[in-house]
Design an enzyme around this catalytic site. Sequence first.
Site, short mmCIF file in Angstrom:
data_model
loop_
_atom_site.label_atom_id
_atom_site.label_comp_id
_atom_site.label_asym_id
_atom_site.label_seq_id
_atom_site.Cartn_x
_atom_site.Cartn_y
_atom_site.Cartn_z
CE LYS A 1 26.33 -17.19 -49.50
NZ LYS A 1 25.83 -18.43 -48.91
CB SER A 2 21.81 -15.99 -44.80
OG SER A 2 20.52 -16.54 -44.77
CG ASN B 1 18.97 -18.62 -42.11
OD1 ASN B 1 18.41 -19.57 -41.58
ND2 ASN B 1 19.93 -18.77 -43.00
CB CYS C 1 21.02 -21.60 -42.08
SG CYS C 1 22.03 -22.20 -43.43
CB ILE D 1 10.62 -25.91 -44.49
CG1 ILE D 1 10.81 -26.77 -45.73
CG2 ILE D 1 9.28 -26.14 -43.86
CD1 ILE D 1 10.78 -28.26 -45.50
CB THR E 1 18.28 -27.30 -45.99
OG1 THR E 1 18.98 -26.74 -44.88
CG2 THR E 1 18.58 -26.49 -47.24
N GLY F 1 15.71 -29.26 -52.47
CA GLY F 1 15.25 -29.78 -53.76
C GLY F 1 13.89 -30.43 -53.68
N GLY G 1 10.52 -25.01 -50.88
CA GLY G 1 10.91 -26.41 -50.79
C GLY G 1 10.58 -27.16 -52.06
N GLY G 2 11.56 -27.28 -52.93
CA GLY G 2 11.40 -28.15 -54.09
C GLY G 2 10.50 -27.63 -55.19
#
Lengths: 313, 299
Positions: free
Chosen positions: A46-47, A128, A131, A195, A197, A221, A248-249
Amino acid sequence: MNADLRTRLGGLDLPNPVVTAAGCAGAGRELAQFFDVAQIGAVTTKSVMLEPHAGRPAPRMAETPSGMLSTTGMQGPGVDVFLQRDLPWLLSRGGRAIVSIAGAGVGEFGELARRVSDAEGVSAIEVNLSCANHADPAGRYFADDPAQAAAVVQTVRSHARSDLPVLAKLSADVPDVVDLAGACVAARADGLTMINTVRGMAVDSRTLRPAVAGGMGGLSGPALRPIAVGCVYRVHEALPDVPIIGVGGVRTGADVIEFMAAGASAVAVGTVNFSDPSACARVLREFTEALDARGIARARDLVGAAHRPGTGV
Amino acid sequence: MSDNGPVQVRCPVLNVRRVDAYYAITVVAPGIAERFRSGQFVSVSVGGDHSSTLLRRPFAIHDVKPDYGGTVEFLFSVRGTGTAWLAERRSRDLLDVVGPLGRPFPLPRDPVNCVLVGGGSGSAPLFPLAQSLRRRGCRVDFVLGAASADRVFSAITARRVAETAVFTTDDGSFGTRGRVTDVLGRVIEEARSDVVYACGPMPMLRAVTAVAGTHGIPVQVSVEETMACGTGICMTCVVPVVGDDGITRMVRSCVDGPVFRGEQVRFDDVGSIPFDALGAPGWKGSSAARAAESARDIA
């Protein structure tokens, strides 16, 4: 037959191309209850920011078709706690750590890069830039301006240990992702993650209010996958030698094949970790089975296959 | 990966039945049943493997039984497409379930008098708690409330397992008209209660905590906050809670909770970031606060 799964991101060799996406796996500790984190290519943490951050108020999440909108606001304990508590845990389990950093300004990025570089056992730094949870008061991100993004990457590169790969995490919310990618590579990014979000909003039809606090959130997602695959494809076409982590998803092993064929050398599993805590291990198994079923001996032969019509693999 | 952590299993459905205004679903999940402690919950995939409804639904565990190899029961109301899909499950369908999740209700070492307060379907986790407390020789009294008679969950069971059971409804269709807190003080006095356990919506938990405070007894609350993962990674289900060290943190209700000491939850600040919370904008932590944070272990 067992396919050779090894992949390479600049100077970083990974045993397989399945990694976690930043912000979707903590530092691996929670997911380790469900699978062995040493088994996957790497855990992108996590960033981490310089100081502790309490994040945004609740509600922080809304479910959307094939996705979710979130706005956690980068809640975290700060880099000191991360380096003392979370990183050693991940390394003690044999996990490889790609450490995502998020500075509130260019100077903070440099300081974070230096501190993370000083820690032993880090495999790479992910910057990042984009974000959707942390923007300036006007809602702009570093990635919105290729020159700003390049300035951040250059600062990180100059403060990071020279043998530590620096990956720039890009946004699709820009006029031209190829311009942004080019600027980051010119600033000596060793690779790209794409990518992040995508900015979006949901309005509660009952209350007629935005569904997440602050209104806008970051969409993630499977709903994002075609956007992400498109970005990876375009950037790989323009910069074929630059390694890319596709994000991405990703939900299945077939999605990994799709991203790699578009030009990714590794693929990150993100939001699907929320709905399936075993997802990384399952996706890796499905990917391996798919390679074997198709008689593909080396995973890296897939990279960019979609750009070579007729050759197939 | 561990003997007491959560597991992810594909569970056969034993049955789905109506209970009052709710549905109760029973699945065969021996691994979850044997790990379960009162107050823990499960998260359930809805809509099938390729559904566009991506996120799991969390449900408090209402009952576990050793029969049929270990079954787990949870309660739900149909609120959207996910719960509507769950209500359509039939015997032998498979459900992807993760559990048991969250910190359970702490149990008293000695036999003491306990009041269990529930609102609507929030009453569900109080029934296994009542059994655990009774096994320890505790006196159990129930106060259950809801909007209307059909939403008061399992009144008959409450009467059977508890010393006394008092019911309230907003519309007066069952028990006393009003809120659980209108009768709670009287129950605490008559039962000489030593501790309150509460589960239900945030405003109810806040009011119950206030009543317990005026009687000088501790209260354990199980909070309800929207969550995406239930496993502690998404950081969406946070609530402001004061730690034993006096520092307020935005903690995850899924793994740091859902059970907290009522007086430690900053109910007035739910839905905001208190200015003095660790890492709030403008927060200038002391070196002691930073050291405490580094030493603090996470779930």
